[in-house]
Design a protein around this motif. Structure first.
Motif, PDB file in Angstrom:
ATOM      1  N   PRO A  88      33.201  31.281  43.070  1.00  0.00           N
ATOM      2  CA  PRO A  88      33.658  31.929  41.835  1.00  0.00           C
ATOM      3  C   PRO A  88      32.669  31.729  40.683  1.00  0.00           C
ATOM      4  O   PRO A  88      32.418  32.671  39.917  1.00  0.00           O
ATOM      5  N   ALA A  89      32.092  30.556  40.586  1.00  0.00           N
ATOM      6  CA  ALA A  89      31.143  30.302  39.493  1.00  0.00           C
ATOM      7  C   ALA A  89      29.907  31.194  39.632  1.00  0.00           C
ATOM      8  O   ALA A  89      29.364  31.700  38.642  1.00  0.00           O
ATOM      9  N   GLN A  90      29.478  31.386  40.864  1.00  0.00           N
ATOM     10  CA  GLN A  90      28.312  32.251  41.079  1.00  0.00           C
ATOM     11  C   GLN A  90      28.621  33.710  40.724  1.00  0.00           C
ATOM     12  O   GLN A  90      27.791  34.405  40.151  1.00  0.00           O
ATOM     13  N   ILE A  91      29.831  34.139  41.068  1.00  0.00           N
ATOM     14  CA  ILE A  91      30.232  35.514  40.744  1.00  0.00           C
ATOM     15  C   ILE A  91      30.298  35.690  39.221  1.00  0.00           C
ATOM     16  O   ILE A  91      29.843  36.686  38.663  1.00  0.00           O
ATOM     17  N   ARG A  92      30.843  34.677  38.574  1.00  0.00           N
ATOM     18  CA  ARG A  92      30.927  34.721  37.117  1.00  0.00           C
ATOM     19  C   ARG A  92      29.536  34.814  36.483  1.00  0.00           C
ATOM     20  O   ARG A  92      29.304  35.604  35.565  1.00  0.00           O
ATOM     21  N   ALA A  93      28.612  34.024  37.029  1.00  0.00           N
ATOM     22  CA  ALA A  93      27.249  34.033  36.496  1.00  0.00           C
ATOM     23  C   ALA A  93      26.573  35.378  36.755  1.00  0.00           C
ATOM     24  O   ALA A  93      25.869  35.921  35.898  1.00  0.00           O
ATOM     25  N   LEU A  94      26.803  35.929  37.942  1.00  0.00           N
ATOM     26  CA  LEU A  94      26.192  37.220  38.269  1.00  0.00           C
ATOM     27  C   LEU A  94      26.710  38.313  37.339  1.00  0.00           C
ATOM     28  O   LEU A  94      25.949  39.153  36.847  1.00  0.00           O
ATOM     29  N   ALA A  95      28.022  38.282  37.076  1.00  0.00           N
ATOM     30  CA  ALA A  95      28.610  39.283  36.177  1.00  0.00           C
ATOM     31  C   ALA A  95      27.969  39.179  34.800  1.00  0.00           C
ATOM     32  O   ALA A  95      27.623  40.200  34.178  1.00  0.00           O
ATOM     33  N   ALA A  96      27.800  37.942  34.321  1.00  0.00           N
ATOM     34  CA  ALA A  96      27.194  37.747  33.004  1.00  0.00           C
ATOM     35  C   ALA A  96      25.766  38.291  32.985  1.00  0.00           C
ATOM     36  O   ALA A  96      25.346  38.979  32.050  1.00  0.00           O
ATOM     37  N   GLU A  97      25.056  38.001  34.056  1.00  0.00           N
ATOM     38  CA  GLU A  97      23.663  38.439  34.158  1.00  0.00           C
ATOM     39  C   GLU A  97      23.572  39.973  34.157  1.00  0.00           C
ATOM     40  O   GLU A  97      22.649  40.556  33.587  1.00  0.00           O
ATOM     41  N   LEU A  98      24.546  40.613  34.838  1.00  0.00           N
ATOM     42  CA  LEU A  98      24.528  42.074  34.953  1.00  0.00           C
ATOM     43  C   LEU A  98      25.181  42.764  33.759  1.00  0.00           C
ATOM     44  O   LEU A  98      25.191  43.979  33.656  1.00  0.00           O
ATOM     45  N   GLY A  99      25.777  41.956  32.867  1.00  0.00           N
ATOM     46  CA  GLY A  99      26.445  42.551  31.714  1.00  0.00           C
ATOM     47  C   GLY A  99      27.767  43.215  32.052  1.00  0.00           C
ATOM     48  O   GLY A  99      28.184  44.159  31.384  1.00  0.00           O
ATOM     49  N   LEU A 100      28.409  42.738  33.101  1.00  0.00           N
ATOM     50  CA  LEU A 100      29.711  43.294  33.503  1.00  0.00           C
ATOM     51  C   LEU A 100      30.821  42.350  33.085  1.00  0.00           C
ATOM     52  O   LEU A 100      30.757  41.155  33.372  1.00  0.00           O
ATOM     53  N   SER A 101      31.833  42.881  32.420  1.00  0.00           N
ATOM     54  CA  SER A 101      32.997  42.040  32.162  1.00  0.00           C
ATOM     55  C   SER A 101      33.890  42.039  33.400  1.00  0.00           C
ATOM     56  O   SER A 101      33.936  43.019  34.142  1.00  0.00           O
ATOM     57  N   LEU A 102      34.555  40.916  33.632  1.00  0.00           N
ATOM     58  CA  LEU A 102      35.476  40.818  34.775  1.00  0.00           C
ATOM     59  C   LEU A 102      36.873  41.093  34.230  1.00  0.00           C
ATOM     60  O   LEU A 102      37.525  40.218  33.684  1.00  0.00           O
ATOM     61  N   ASP A 103      37.315  42.347  34.371  1.00  0.00           N
ATOM     62  CA  ASP A 103      38.473  42.818  33.620  1.00  0.00           C
ATOM     63  C   ASP A 103      39.819  42.460  34.229  1.00  0.00           C
ATOM     64  O   ASP A 103      40.783  42.238  33.518  1.00  0.00           O
ATOM     65  N   LEU A 104      39.890  42.491  35.555  1.00  0.00           N
ATOM     66  CA  LEU A 104      41.197  42.363  36.200  1.00  0.00           C
ATOM     67  C   LEU A 104      41.032  41.731  37.570  1.00  0.00           C
ATOM     68  O   LEU A 104      40.159  42.147  38.345  1.00  0.00           O
ATOM     69  N   TYR A 105      41.869  40.726  37.870  1.00  0.00           N
ATOM     70  CA  TYR A 105      41.920  40.155  39.202  1.00  0.00           C
ATOM     71  C   TYR A 105      43.114  40.783  39.898  1.00  0.00           C
ATOM     72  O   TYR A 105      44.223  40.799  39.357  1.00  0.00           O
ATOM     73  N   GLN A 106      42.893  41.303  41.120  1.00  0.00           N
ATOM     74  CA  GLN A 106      43.992  42.028  41.758  1.00  0.00           C
ATOM     75  C   GLN A 106      43.866  42.031  43.265  1.00  0.00           C
ATOM     76  O   GLN A 106      42.789  41.864  43.782  1.00  0.00           O
ATOM     77  N   PRO A 107      44.959  42.264  44.007  1.00  0.00           N
ATOM     78  CA  PRO A 107      46.331  42.339  43.522  1.00  0.00           C
ATOM     79  C   PRO A 107      47.064  41.023  43.811  1.00  0.00           C
ATOM     80  O   PRO A 107      46.745  40.313  44.749  1.00  0.00           O
ATOM     81  N   PHE A 108      48.060  40.727  42.976  1.00  0.00           N
ATOM     82  CA  PHE A 108      49.011  39.675  43.302  1.00  0.00           C
ATOM     83  C   PHE A 108      50.294  40.385  43.693  1.00  0.00           C
ATOM     84  O   PHE A 108      50.758  41.266  42.971  1.00  0.00           O
ATOM     85  N   ARG A 109      50.832  40.018  44.866  1.00  0.00           N
ATOM     86  CA  ARG A 109      51.916  40.826  45.442  1.00  0.00           C
ATOM     87  C   ARG A 109      53.209  40.044  45.625  1.00  0.00           C
ATOM     88  O   ARG A 109      53.200  38.839  45.765  1.00  0.00           O
ATOM     89  N   ASP A 110      54.292  40.795  45.699  1.00  0.00           N
ATOM     90  CA  ASP A 110      55.580  40.308  46.204  1.00  0.00           C
ATOM     91  C   ASP A 110      56.055  39.052  45.472  1.00  0.00           C
ATOM     92  O   ASP A 110      56.332  38.022  46.091  1.00  0.00           O
ATOM     93  N   PHE A 111      56.098  39.155  44.147  1.00  0.00           N
ATOM     94  CA  PHE A 111      56.506  37.989  43.369  1.00  0.00           C
ATOM     95  C   PHE A 111      57.984  38.002  42.987  1.00  0.00           C
ATOM     96  O   PHE A 111      58.710  37.032  43.227  1.00  0.00           O
ATOM     97  N   GLU A 112      58.423  39.071  42.388  1.00  0.00           N
ATOM     98  CA  GLU A 112      59.716  39.069  41.693  1.00  0.00           C
ATOM     99  C   GLU A 112      60.886  39.535  42.575  1.00  0.00           C
ATOM    100  O   GLU A 112      60.702  40.132  43.622  1.00  0.00           O
ATOM    101  N   GLY A 113      62.092  39.234  42.129  1.00  0.00           N
ATOM    102  CA  GLY A 113      63.301  39.681  42.838  1.00  0.00           C
ATOM    103  C   GLY A 113      63.580  38.871  44.094  1.00  0.00           C
ATOM    104  O   GLY A 113      64.196  39.366  45.027  1.00  0.00           O
ATOM    105  N   VAL A 114      63.125  37.613  44.095  1.00  0.00           N
ATOM    106  CA  VAL A 114      63.256  36.789  45.306  1.00  0.00           C
ATOM    107  C   VAL A 114      64.220  35.626  45.077  1.00  0.00           C
ATOM    108  O   VAL A 114      64.614  35.350  43.940  1.00  0.00           O
TER     109      VAL A 114
END
Lengths: 639, 639
Positions: free
Chosen positions: B43-69
């Motif tokens: 994860p740290a390497q991905i974060r560094a690569l994004a910074a280097e490329l000027g890409l913001s990391l906008d959304l982590y997805q998907p998280f599933r099947d949480f509610e109504g349980v």
């Protein structure tokens, strides 16, 4: 059972299609009009060719949009029909398919339709032609076979009968039992198509996705059973619109088609015996094949290679024992538990290691082979010495050789006696084997299939080996989705995963530089012990990323010790409501790698959630092994 | 407008995907979990690569099947969520997508779901993370965006908002106008997908057939308009599950994706001006492009070849006049009426004749080229002398060069002055031209498209040239179905037929031995006269089978004299409710052939019923020209 097939099922010119149908053994064909229109052959030439090939010309089709129209349109339609009757006379044909009106019908009452059909019948009679009226599933007023039959009944003309097409009946969910109420002599023709269960508009489903009987989801044995029981004895024909078959070699497709009818005849015969009793007799004769039970296990798997060094090392590291070389052939045998791997160096010049053959334990090899050959499978020519066991085999659609071997109660195989043990049992290749067999047998084999022969493969394994398809899955890889279709016995003794790789166009990857990798998975009783032994022996494991283990922990809340062991040894893990699954993969040699699996409890799957991890790791490895040139290459080109 | 894209849209590894997104100019990305799991990068390497490329990391997805349980499941789900929050902290991310529960929900009441979301919000807050809750179209209890919003409203937690995905809203037919009622600050994220109008189950439709905005059937400008009007100013992201994009080169796909967003922003801006008036202002800024009207005609078509002899002969036989060679380049100009064909011999070593470039008449070439380049089209580097007209051009997705030329009222082109007329006007190549121009202009051009870039091509021509797609058709050929998609101006002055050839695997045919043939069709005022003149000049026509004419007669009851003329001259015929269509094809030279058409009355089509006749005839010709070896080769390999 007289067999027939519509020319639209196949690729090529009309001449090419006719040759293919004759080679596959069809009795007759339906001429699809479009195929004739674009042909430079005259009708007389087509007629002569059919006679020369021994093919009857069973049905001219389709004639469209005739009935339920106004007077002016009716006159035009009769003019058009007469032109086609003249053409049919040149072709020497006497049966035409009329589809229920889709486009021009404005009058929906049965009386009008019947009266207009009667006029057509009169005209047809003058040319000695009969008309088979069929309800298209999307007909304007008539889209139900029983409705079409009512109009035919009302028309009450000797030259007007009906045509029944399983697609138009089953796609709409009509009950085919009603077929038995139609007098058999008024059913002029029967067309069969199977289809996968897709929820899409019926027209697209029909035009693009039809498959041969046994390749889809429908119970066509029951469908044909209604016809047979009702007394129908005419041709049983295939009319399959399929985008893939249109692109594939027509000779192969025709053989696949013929196999589907042979298999369907058998299934229908079995179905009728079950429902009507063994004494029941029908006008249609349904030939049957030698019956065979499911195979009871894998007898062997054969890997072919010019350079076998890496394979030997891998097998040794996995704990396999080198059982020696064949007495007369350049072939080695390696075993562990009941798992037998043959390494074949014959005729392997320049060949990277690849899975070449699979042996299956069956009750009666001769009978099983005979059945396969009657199902149009091509026999493998196998040379053997006078004192050797003769293995019976056929080619699977992907050219893998499939052998029918004598199953035994104790899991032994007589042919292994033909292998001489090495003098010095500490010879190269036994490294890693400490004498304890942790592997018990082959768990499953994973074969890559060319995408254009996927349906053919499913029918092949189902009809020749009595394997049943499990629901298919799709696995994302860095170069596209991989479709995976397991074929298996009910008890799981034989499991074959057919993987259809994406047709890679642009991404270099495992499937582009070499053949798409295939693998043999071994079942073992203690994966951790086996993995530790393999580590000690220097086995190269497929490396699993740390991110995978973090997710595993989040999903399963594993015992930290187990998680640490998994990560240390590059083991993968899955769990379902029945049990647990631990497995690992080796590095790939040529186009082969190995997997070792441990099933705990009643786990019945293959670790599908882990397949993307494997595919991505293999992609990275393949990338690194290339010289950085991003060639545009595809899986298909390597077949 | 901030642009973002989910990594699942692209092929390759996570690193490759990120590089492609940065190159295409995206502001940020959504990390699709699977891509991270299979990556060896921490994860740290991905974060560094994004910074280097000027890409913001906008959304982590998907998280599933949480509610109504139930309570036990809730505890497990919170454990799983916290593990992901820790991971997101390593990635430096603060927004997670939560999909409505598909698998584990047993409690359907909103109160329970809201209460459980509130617990998740509390946990997320401790990690500085926000949750965007989205209704999947196939969610167990929640499958409607307004329902998801009601639960978010009920949860009433600063860390819980909603995510809107156009697919999940439009596929169910929900009215997107309701979006404007949701407070903009509670819309944490927006995902856009377009899709073709297919009638199939929503899950399959969603997982395999999504396309980028402008490549499907939905009015995404109106959809985005509701968001903009409601005050949303966050990222607009693409989440496209598409089987083809998964296999294609990720850099190309990313550029295609970016083009779709640029185009959509413009369309949305236009839509809002039309509905809200030009004075309306919104928090989201929608950049617009230079507006261009439709092209008014073809300016020229360019064929490239090393050996131009056969082309010259063909054009001469069709009545074209050789207008000379270019002053400085190895380029010839041939004209008839307003039709101009350039034969380019430059950099054509070993090249069989092929269509290389098309010029379009536009009102303002500089503006049109600027628009295309802003739409991420790659400019064609064109060398010209100081005194020559500079043509502005870009590459189409199939590598055809598209030039923007100055349209004129009288249909002339200034650049033709650069061609010097030959001294002796009776020179080779003018044979057949009796001085009367029967051809008036280019009617249409037919270009073969690689199947994996079809959607890209449609968007390219729509966005850069303002051509609109007509409904597509499918044409059977001996080697498979050919899909044909016409892109045209409203007045028909420019018509471009994009043909997607079957991906031939096994059948040798026109598409396997050479590149799939493409053609230029000329409009003429008197086809019969032109054909007779061409016959006299020795033109080689594509031969049309006699069976075709018999069917023509049956269908249209043509005047016998006309039918005889058609058959004598190998002309094809079609008719619709607007008028008649006569046309013929020449033999193929390299991968190019020509068609000449005469439109009578208001006939607006392309003789689609005749296309199978053409394809079959070309297949036979290609077969005969081969040496009988049935090579396994494919269209794709020749691109």
């Amino acid at each position: 059972m007289r067999t027939s097939i519509a020319t639209v099922c196949l690729s090529g010119t009309l001449e090419e299609k006719m040759h293919a149908c004759a080679r596959a053994g069809f009795d007759g064909i339906e001429i699809f009009e479009q195929d004739l229109l674009v042909s430079p052959q005259s009708p007389a030439q087509i007629r002569a060719l059919a006679a020369e090939l021994g093919l009857s010309l069973d049905l001219y089709q389709p004639f469209r949009d005739f009935e339920g129209v106004d007077e002016q349109q009716l006159a035009d339609n009769l003019y058009r029909a007469e032109a086609k009757f003249m053409l049919m006379r040149e072709l020497g044909m006497d049966l035409m398919l009329l589809c229920s009106n889709v486009a021009t019908a404005t009058l929906g009452d049965d009386g009008t339709a019947a009266a207009q059909l009667r006029l057509l019948g009169d005209l047809a009679a003058r040319y000695g032609i009969r008309i088979a009226y069929e309800a298209l599933a999307w007909g304007r007023f008539v889209n139900d076979f029983e409705h079409a039959w009512r109009i035919v009944e009302l028309a009450d003309h000797p030259n007007i009968g009906t045509c029944l097409d399983s697609f138009h009946i089953l796609s709409r969910g009509w009950d085919p039992a009603g077929i038995e109420k139609i007098p058999a002599e008024k059913i002029f023709f029967v067309q069969l198509a199977d289809a996968p269960q897709l929820s899409m508009d019926i027209l697209s489903w029909s035009r693009h996705y039809r498959v041969f009987p046994g390749e889809g989801a429908w119970a066509l044995d029951q469908f044909l059973g209604h016809l047979v029981r009702g007394g129908y004895a005419g041709p049983v024909s295939l009319e399959i619109f399929n985008d893939v078959f249109r692109q594939a070699d027509e000779v192969r497709t025709a053989v696949d088609a013929m196999r589907s009818l042979i298999w369907l005849a058998e299934r229908t015969s079995v179905h009728l015996q079950e429902t009507d009793g063994p004494q029941a007799r029908y006008p249609m004769e349904l030939a049957t094949l030698p019956q065979v039970p499911e195979p009871t296990g894998f007898n062997f798997a054969e890997v072919k290679a010019e350079d076998t060094g890496q394979l030997q090392t891998l097998l040794g590291q996995l704990g396999f024992t080198f059982q020696g070389r064949h007495r007369t052939k350049a072939v080695q045998l390696w075993t562990q538990g009941r798992a037998r791997i043959i390494i074949n160096e014959q005729q392997a010049r320049n060949q990277e290691p690849a899975i070449a053959a699979l042996g299956f334990d069956v009750a009666d090899p001769v009978r099983a082979a005979s059945r396969a050959v009657q199902l149009k499978a091509e026999p493998v020519p196998r040379q053997s010495q006078a004192d050797e066991e003769v293995l019976q085999g056929v080619y699977a659609p992907d050219t893998t050789e499939v052998f029918f071997c004598q199953g035994t109660g104790d899991g032994t195989a007589a042919w292994t006696r033909e292998f001489a043990r090495p003098q010095d049992s500490s010879a190269a290749g036994t490294a890693g084997n400490t004498g304890l067999d942790l592997v018990t047998q082959v768990d499953h084999v994973n074969l890559a299939q060319p995408w254009q022969h996927f349906d053919e493969s499913v029918l092949f394994y189902e009809s020749t080996l009595a394997l049943a398809p499990s629901p298919s899955t799709e696995v994302p890889s860095p170069v596209g989705l991989v479709r995976s279709q397991v074929m298996r016995t009910h008890d799981g003794a034989v499991r074959l995963a057919l993987n259809i790789a994406p047709l890679v166009m642009e991404k270099p990857g495992p499937s582009s530089e070499s053949a798409y990798p295939q693998h043999i998975a071994f079942a073992c009783t203690d994966l951790v012990a086996l993995a530790r032994r393999a580590v000690a022996a220097g086995l190269e494991f497929l490396q699993i990323p740390a991110n995978y283990y973090a997710d595993l922990q989040a999903r399963f809340r594993l015992d930290p010790a187990l998680l640490a062991t998994l990560q240390e040894l590059n083991l993968l893990y899955d769990r379902d409501e029945h049990g647990e699954f631990l497995h690992f993969y080796t590095a790939t040699v040529g186009s082969v790698f190995f997997e070792v699996v441990e099933r705990r409890g009643g786990y019945n799957g293959y670790g599908a959630p882990n397949a993307p991890v494997r595919l991505a790791a293999q992609y990275l490895l393949a990338q690194r092994s290339r010289d950085g040139s991003a060639k545009i290459a595809g899986y298909a080109r390597n077949r």
